[in-house]
Motif scaffolding. Structure first.
Motif, PDB file in Angstrom:
ATOM      1  N   ILE B 252       0.846  -1.194   0.000  1.00 54.08           N
ATOM      2  CA  ILE B 252       0.000   0.000   0.000  1.00 54.08           C
ATOM      3  C   ILE B 252       0.884   1.247   0.000  1.00 54.08           C
ATOM      4  CG2 ILE B 252      -1.910  -1.135   1.212  1.00 54.08           C
ATOM      5  CD1 ILE B 252      -1.075   0.260   3.751  1.00 54.08           C
ATOM      6  N   GLY B 253       0.327   2.377  -0.453  1.00 57.76           N
ATOM      7  CA  GLY B 253       1.134   3.598  -0.497  1.00 57.76           C
ATOM      8  C   GLY B 253       0.278   4.834  -0.610  1.00 57.76           C
ATOM      9  N   GLY B 254       0.830   5.974  -0.174  1.00 55.05           N
ATOM     10  CA  GLY B 254       0.043   7.203  -0.099  1.00 55.05           C
ATOM     11  C   GLY B 254       0.337   8.266  -1.138  1.00 55.05           C
ATOM     12  N   TYR B 255       1.162   7.960  -2.139  1.00 60.52           N
ATOM     13  CA  TYR B 255       1.360   8.948  -3.196  1.00 60.52           C
ATOM     14  C   TYR B 255       0.328   8.695  -4.295  1.00 60.52           C
ATOM     15  CZ  TYR B 255       5.864  10.034  -1.059  1.00 60.52           C
ATOM     16  OH  TYR B 255       6.859  10.412  -0.186  1.00 60.52           O
ATOM     17  N   PRO B 256      -0.199   9.760  -4.912  1.00 58.57           N
ATOM     18  CA  PRO B 256      -1.229   9.545  -5.939  1.00 58.57           C
ATOM     19  C   PRO B 256      -0.676   8.805  -7.154  1.00 58.57           C
ATOM     20  CG  PRO B 256      -0.685  11.881  -5.740  1.00 58.57           C
ATOM     21  CD  PRO B 256       0.102  11.175  -4.694  1.00 58.57           C
ATOM     22  N   LYS B 257      -1.553   7.981  -7.748  1.00 59.17           N
ATOM     23  CA  LYS B 257      -1.144   7.185  -8.901  1.00 59.17           C
ATOM     24  C   LYS B 257      -1.934   7.614 -10.132  1.00 59.17           C
ATOM     25  CE  LYS B 257      -1.386   3.640  -5.433  1.00 59.17           C
ATOM     26  NZ  LYS B 257      -2.091   4.609  -4.617  1.00 59.17           N
ATOM     27  N   ILE B 258      -1.233   7.729 -11.257  1.00 61.52           N
ATOM     28  CA  ILE B 258      -1.903   8.095 -12.508  1.00 61.52           C
ATOM     29  C   ILE B 258      -2.630   6.899 -13.095  1.00 61.52           C
ATOM     30  CG2 ILE B 258      -1.375   8.560 -14.946  1.00 61.52           C
ATOM     31  CD1 ILE B 258       0.441  10.765 -14.083  1.00 61.52           C
ATOM     32  N   GLY B 259      -2.021   5.726 -13.011  1.00 62.42           N
ATOM     33  CA  GLY B 259      -2.617   4.534 -13.600  1.00 62.42           C
ATOM     34  C   GLY B 259      -1.595   3.422 -13.513  1.00 62.42           C
ATOM     35  N   SER B 260      -1.772   2.373 -14.312  1.00 65.11           N
ATOM     36  CA  SER B 260      -0.840   1.244 -14.297  1.00 65.11           C
ATOM     37  C   SER B 260      -0.334   0.925 -15.690  1.00 65.11           C
ATOM     38  CB  SER B 260      -1.523  -0.002 -13.732  1.00 65.11           C
ATOM     39  OG  SER B 260      -1.870   0.201 -12.390  1.00 65.11           O
ATOM     40  N   VAL B 261       0.954   0.630 -15.762  1.00 65.60           N
ATOM     41  CA  VAL B 261       1.543   0.207 -17.031  1.00 65.60           C
ATOM     42  C   VAL B 261       1.067  -1.208 -17.324  1.00 65.60           C
ATOM     43  CG1 VAL B 261       3.724  -0.357 -18.190  1.00 65.60           C
ATOM     44  CG2 VAL B 261       3.569   1.682 -16.736  1.00 65.60           C
ATOM     45  N   LEU B 262       0.729  -1.496 -18.575  1.00 63.26           N
ATOM     46  CA  LEU B 262       0.314  -2.818 -19.019  1.00 63.26           C
ATOM     47  C   LEU B 262       1.344  -3.872 -18.581  1.00 63.26           C
ATOM     48  CD1 LEU B 262      -2.097  -3.496 -20.830  1.00 63.26           C
ATOM     49  CD2 LEU B 262      -0.544  -3.515 -22.768  1.00 63.26           C
ATOM     50  N   PRO B 263       0.909  -5.040 -18.076  1.00 62.43           N
ATOM     51  CA  PRO B 263       1.871  -6.044 -17.615  1.00 62.43           C
ATOM     52  C   PRO B 263       2.978  -6.364 -18.621  1.00 62.43           C
ATOM     53  CG  PRO B 263      -0.329  -6.705 -16.968  1.00 62.43           C
ATOM     54  CD  PRO B 263      -0.491  -5.459 -17.803  1.00 62.43           C
ATOM     55  N   ILE B 264       2.629  -6.599 -19.884  1.00 66.27           N
ATOM     56  CA  ILE B 264       3.666  -6.973 -20.856  1.00 66.27           C
ATOM     57  C   ILE B 264       4.697  -5.840 -21.011  1.00 66.27           C
ATOM     58  CG2 ILE B 264       2.057  -6.406 -22.778  1.00 66.27           C
ATOM     59  CD1 ILE B 264       4.792  -8.949 -23.223  1.00 66.27           C
ATOM     60  N   ASP B 265       4.236  -4.574 -20.890  1.00 64.73           N
ATOM     61  CA  ASP B 265       5.169  -3.449 -20.985  1.00 64.73           C
ATOM     62  C   ASP B 265       6.022  -3.352 -19.717  1.00 64.73           C
ATOM     63  OD1 ASP B 265       3.097  -1.180 -23.015  1.00 64.73           O
ATOM     64  OD2 ASP B 265       4.238  -2.990 -23.505  1.00 64.73           O
ATOM     65  N   CYS B 266       5.491  -3.822 -18.570  1.00 65.83           N
ATOM     66  CA  CYS B 266       6.291  -3.873 -17.336  1.00 65.83           C
ATOM     67  C   CYS B 266       7.438  -4.862 -17.514  1.00 65.83           C
ATOM     68  CB  CYS B 266       5.452  -4.325 -16.146  1.00 65.83           C
ATOM     69  SG  CYS B 266       4.269  -3.106 -15.577  1.00 65.83           S
ATOM     70  N   PHE B 267       7.164  -5.978 -18.206  1.00 64.37           N
ATOM     71  CA  PHE B 267       8.202  -6.979 -18.418  1.00 64.37           C
ATOM     72  C   PHE B 267       9.286  -6.410 -19.329  1.00 64.37           C
ATOM     73  CE2 PHE B 267       5.238  -9.128 -16.175  1.00 64.37           C
ATOM     74  CZ  PHE B 267       4.226  -9.798 -16.856  1.00 64.37           C
ATOM     75  N   ARG B 268       8.873  -5.676 -20.365  1.00 65.16           N
ATOM     76  CA  ARG B 268       9.843  -5.034 -21.268  1.00 65.16           C
ATOM     77  C   ARG B 268      10.620  -3.957 -20.510  1.00 65.16           C
ATOM     78  NH1 ARG B 268       8.855  -6.233 -26.860  1.00 65.16           N
ATOM     79  NH2 ARG B 268       8.095  -8.384 -26.720  1.00 65.16           N
ATOM     80  N   LEU B 269       9.917  -3.264 -19.611  1.00 63.45           N
ATOM     81  CA  LEU B 269      10.549  -2.200 -18.813  1.00 63.45           C
ATOM     82  C   LEU B 269      11.686  -2.765 -17.970  1.00 63.45           C
ATOM     83  CD1 LEU B 269      10.689   0.642 -17.543  1.00 63.45           C
ATOM     84  CD2 LEU B 269       8.884  -0.067 -15.956  1.00 63.45           C
ATOM     85  N   SER B 270      11.498  -3.993 -17.453  1.00 66.78           N
ATOM     86  CA  SER B 270      12.514  -4.575 -16.571  1.00 66.78           C
ATOM     87  C   SER B 270      13.806  -4.895 -17.312  1.00 66.78           C
ATOM     88  CB  SER B 270      11.967  -5.840 -15.896  1.00 66.78           C
ATOM     89  OG  SER B 270      11.893  -6.902 -16.827  1.00 66.78           O
ATOM     90  N   GLN B 271      13.818  -4.670 -18.624  1.00 69.45           N
ATOM     91  CA  GLN B 271      15.045  -4.852 -19.409  1.00 69.45           C
ATOM     92  C   GLN B 271      15.673  -3.514 -19.789  1.00 69.45           C
ATOM     93  OE1 GLN B 271      16.480  -7.578 -19.491  1.00 69.45           O
ATOM     94  NE2 GLN B 271      14.991  -9.250 -19.487  1.00 69.45           N
ATOM     95  N   LEU B 272      15.139  -2.425 -19.245  1.00 69.38           N
ATOM     96  CA  LEU B 272      15.731  -1.104 -19.491  1.00 69.38           C
ATOM     97  C   LEU B 272      16.692  -0.772 -18.370  1.00 69.38           C
ATOM     98  CD1 LEU B 272      13.687  -0.692 -21.775  1.00 69.38           C
ATOM     99  CD2 LEU B 272      13.283   1.595 -20.892  1.00 69.38           C
ATOM    100  N   LYS B 273      17.751  -0.004 -18.678  1.00 66.67           N
ATOM    101  CA  LYS B 273      18.709   0.331 -17.634  1.00 66.67           C
ATOM    102  C   LYS B 273      18.812   1.836 -17.439  1.00 66.67           C
ATOM    103  CE  LYS B 273      22.311  -0.267 -21.017  1.00 66.67           C
ATOM    104  NZ  LYS B 273      21.269  -0.047 -22.060  1.00 66.67           N
ATOM    105  N   GLU B 274      19.594   2.236 -16.432  1.00 67.83           N
ATOM    106  CA  GLU B 274      19.803   3.655 -16.133  1.00 67.83           C
ATOM    107  C   GLU B 274      20.223   4.398 -17.393  1.00 67.83           C
ATOM    108  OE1 GLU B 274      22.589   3.121 -12.963  1.00 67.83           O
ATOM    109  OE2 GLU B 274      20.926   2.023 -12.018  1.00 67.83           O
ATOM    110  N   GLY B 275      19.625   5.547 -17.598  1.00 69.28           N
ATOM    111  CA  GLY B 275      19.975   6.346 -18.774  1.00 69.28           C
ATOM    112  C   GLY B 275      19.054   6.097 -19.956  1.00 69.28           C
ATOM    113  N   ASP B 276      18.358   4.947 -19.953  1.00 73.64           N
ATOM    114  CA  ASP B 276      17.393   4.679 -21.020  1.00 73.64           C
ATOM    115  C   ASP B 276      16.177   5.565 -20.818  1.00 73.64           C
ATOM    116  OD1 ASP B 276      17.933   1.049 -21.354  1.00 73.64           O
ATOM    117  OD2 ASP B 276      19.047   2.789 -22.133  1.00 73.64           O
ATOM    118  N   SER B 277      15.319   5.624 -21.826  1.00 71.87           N
ATOM    119  CA  SER B 277      14.172   6.516 -21.712  1.00 71.87           C
ATOM    120  C   SER B 277      12.853   5.784 -21.871  1.00 71.87           C
ATOM    121  CB  SER B 277      14.262   7.627 -22.755  1.00 71.87           C
ATOM    122  OG  SER B 277      14.313   7.057 -24.042  1.00 71.87           O
TER     123      SER B 277
END
Lengths: 226, 301
Positions: B252-277
């Motif tokens: 749980i958390g108290g900062y406002p959330k805009i929405g959720s990234v699609l699961p498959i895009d979360c998996f692709r995100l986990s292959q991005l590193k510092e400096g990527d966009s």
């Protein structure tokens, strides 16, 4: 029964029951949580102060189907009775500046003696509203307004395990070493999580907690570390 | 005794399955494989149960010596891969015998690799899953000298994924977002700016991806009553910077959330590193459901 159902993600819906941090609100959440846990086919159910998130299998169900099931179940709410236990969980607490870096500072801010601060904090019976942030991190309330203090501007990189801390009207115990921004006023030798406990976490939503002041010798005897 | 000896454990290597569920009320995070796409491919190629456990290797630099007979497959990030000094391919099954050595070099593209064997490793479950949770100190990461116990296998399945189907990782991700229950905490202007901004990845770990923004994204209230956090939730901190919450997110958390990234895009995100966009685009619930269903159906049914 007043509630709102909204989208949290493609496979998670959020039901909001109320808009405040109160025992009445928390009990609505607990009732609904019990209902969903027993009768809903969900992957995960997470309660919070005033809402519950339900994550479901997106292949087998659609958002609308789960929404319908939830609405139907919530009709049963007036008939659900919470099993009220009178059990109070006692937490031995060592209030001392050697392990509580904010104890003296809070006494100064609120113009109280150390003993007065300790008395005000420990005489209160706290209610566990919700658990999160870390396993077993129970958000308890309400801290007496005479000692309620906002979070630190900059969180500490490491709050030692067992630290008892307050943030505004909430009180909590850090179950493990962790970064944290709450005001540390005491320490407990008790484990907040353990495989030996029936539900892993010592504290559960709806519990009532009493802090029992102990001295250094008792603290060490109970396994506390300075 | 049938096992793999860990000669070099690498920066952060952990046993993962698809995570632990049922402890949401006491704050235990889901944990599990960060890149479920690579994870599920490994199990599919080995004809394993989809939830068979495997090693999630961050940044590479792992060496294993086999004291068993089995078949294995490596998926996820690109790195030099060797079986007894012979170069081998990702997304391909290979036989392995006693004395064989596997070397995974430093990652060149992506972040997380998956090393899987037939039927997974013999691991004790803790709270319903074998997944390591680094933040919660449930089980622990691999160390040099560890033994990964397993059952022998005489399987001869040697499937592989055709090169054109292997997921490719780039330095930028366009992540699709389902607007969430708190998006009305943000003005039309803030939302519009959010979807037009190119964010840079500041840092990441199994809890999530921390982004930096050229201009802060403002919400009406900096903090609200803590609500449960779903996988892929985009929280905006008090500094106006987004955090995308992933497998070891707090419940749980108290900062406002805009929405959720699609699961498959979360998996692709986990292959991005510092400096990527990363940039974002909204997607309807119907479209999100279609895409997510298709993804999971291809691995589970």
């Amino acid at each position: 029964m007043d509630y709102e159902i909204k989208v949290a993600s493609v496979n998670t819906l959020l039901i909001t029951f109320c808009n405040s941090i109160t025992i009445e609100c928390s009990q609505k959440v607990q009732k609904a949580y019990t209902l969903f846990k027993n009768e809903l086919d969900a992957k995960e159910i997470i309660p919070s102060y005033s809402s519950i998130a339900i994550s479901f299998d997106i292949v087998r169900y659609s958002f609308e189907e789960i929404e319908q099931k939830v609405k139907k179940l919530l009709e049963k709410m007036p008939h659900i009775k919470l099993t009220q236990t009178d059990t109070i969980i006692e937490i031995p607490a060592f209030y001392d500046s050697s392990i509580a870096p904010d104890l003296q500072r809070l006494a100064n801010i609120h113009k109280l003696s150390l003993q007065e601060l300790i008395t005000i904090h420990s005489k209160q019976l706290y209610y566990v509203y919700t658990i999160g942030f870390l396993p077993g991190f129970a958000y308890m309330g309400d801290v007496d307004k005479k000692i309620a203090t906002p979070r630190l501007k900059t969180p500490r990189a490491n709050v030692p395990k067992g630290s008892i801390a307050i943030a505004n009207k909430q009180c909590a115990i850090y179950p493990q070493n962790s970064p944290g921004g709450w005001n540390i006023i005491a320490k407990t030798p008790l484990e907040l999580t353990s495989k030996e406990y029936p539900n892993f976490s010592l504290l559960q939503i709806g519990n009532r907690v009493q802090f029992i002041p102990i001295n250094k010798m008792e603290f060490l005897k109970l396994g506390g570390s300075l | 005794m049938s096992y793999f000896l860990v000669k070099q454990a690498g920066f952060l290597s952990t046993i993962q399955d698809l995570g632990r569920f049922g402890y949401g009320d006491i704050g235990i995070s889901q944990s599990g494989a960060m890149d479920e796409e690579a994870f599920l491919w490994a199990n599919k190629l080995l004809q394993n149960h989809p939830n068979s456990n495997m090693l999630e290797i961050t940044y590479g630099n792992v060496e294993l010596i086999s004291f068993t007979q089995s078949i294995f497959c490596i998926t996820g990030a690109s790195a030099p891969l060797y079986l007894n000094k012979q170069k081998i391919n990702p997304y391909q099954c290979y036989k392995i015998d006693k004395g064989d050595r596997i070397k995974i070099g430093f990652v060149q593209k992506g972040v997380r690799l998956y090393f899987a064997i037939k039927d997974g490793f013999l691991e004790a479950k803790e709270l319903g899953s074998v997944s390591v949770s680094v933040k919660e100190q449930i089980k622990s990461p691999l160390k040099n000298g560890d033994k990964l116990f397993c059952k022998k296998s005489t399987s001869t399945i040697l499937s592989y994924l055709k090169k054109e189907h292997i997921p490719k990782y780039s330095n930028h991700l366009k992540a699709r977002v389902t607007l969430g229950y708190e998006y009305q905490e943000f003005s039309k202007e803030a939302l519009s700016r959010f979807f037009q901004t190119n964010f840079i990845i500041k840092s990441h770990n199994r809890m999530g991806y921390f982004l930096s923004s050229p201009t802060p994204i403002q919400s009406q209230n900096i903090e609200i009553i803590s609500n449960p956090i779903s996988f892929g939730a985009i929280q905006i901190t008090k500094n106006g910077e987004p955090i995308i919450l992933l497998k070891e997110r707090q419940s749980i958390g108290g900062y406002p959330k805009i929405g959720s990234v699609l699961p498959i895009d979360c998996f692709r995100l986990s292959q991005l590193k510092e400096g990527d966009s990363i940039s974002f685009e909204p997607i309807s619930l119907q479209e999100a459901t279609k895409i997510t269903r298709k993804f999971y159906k291809s691995f589970f049914y």
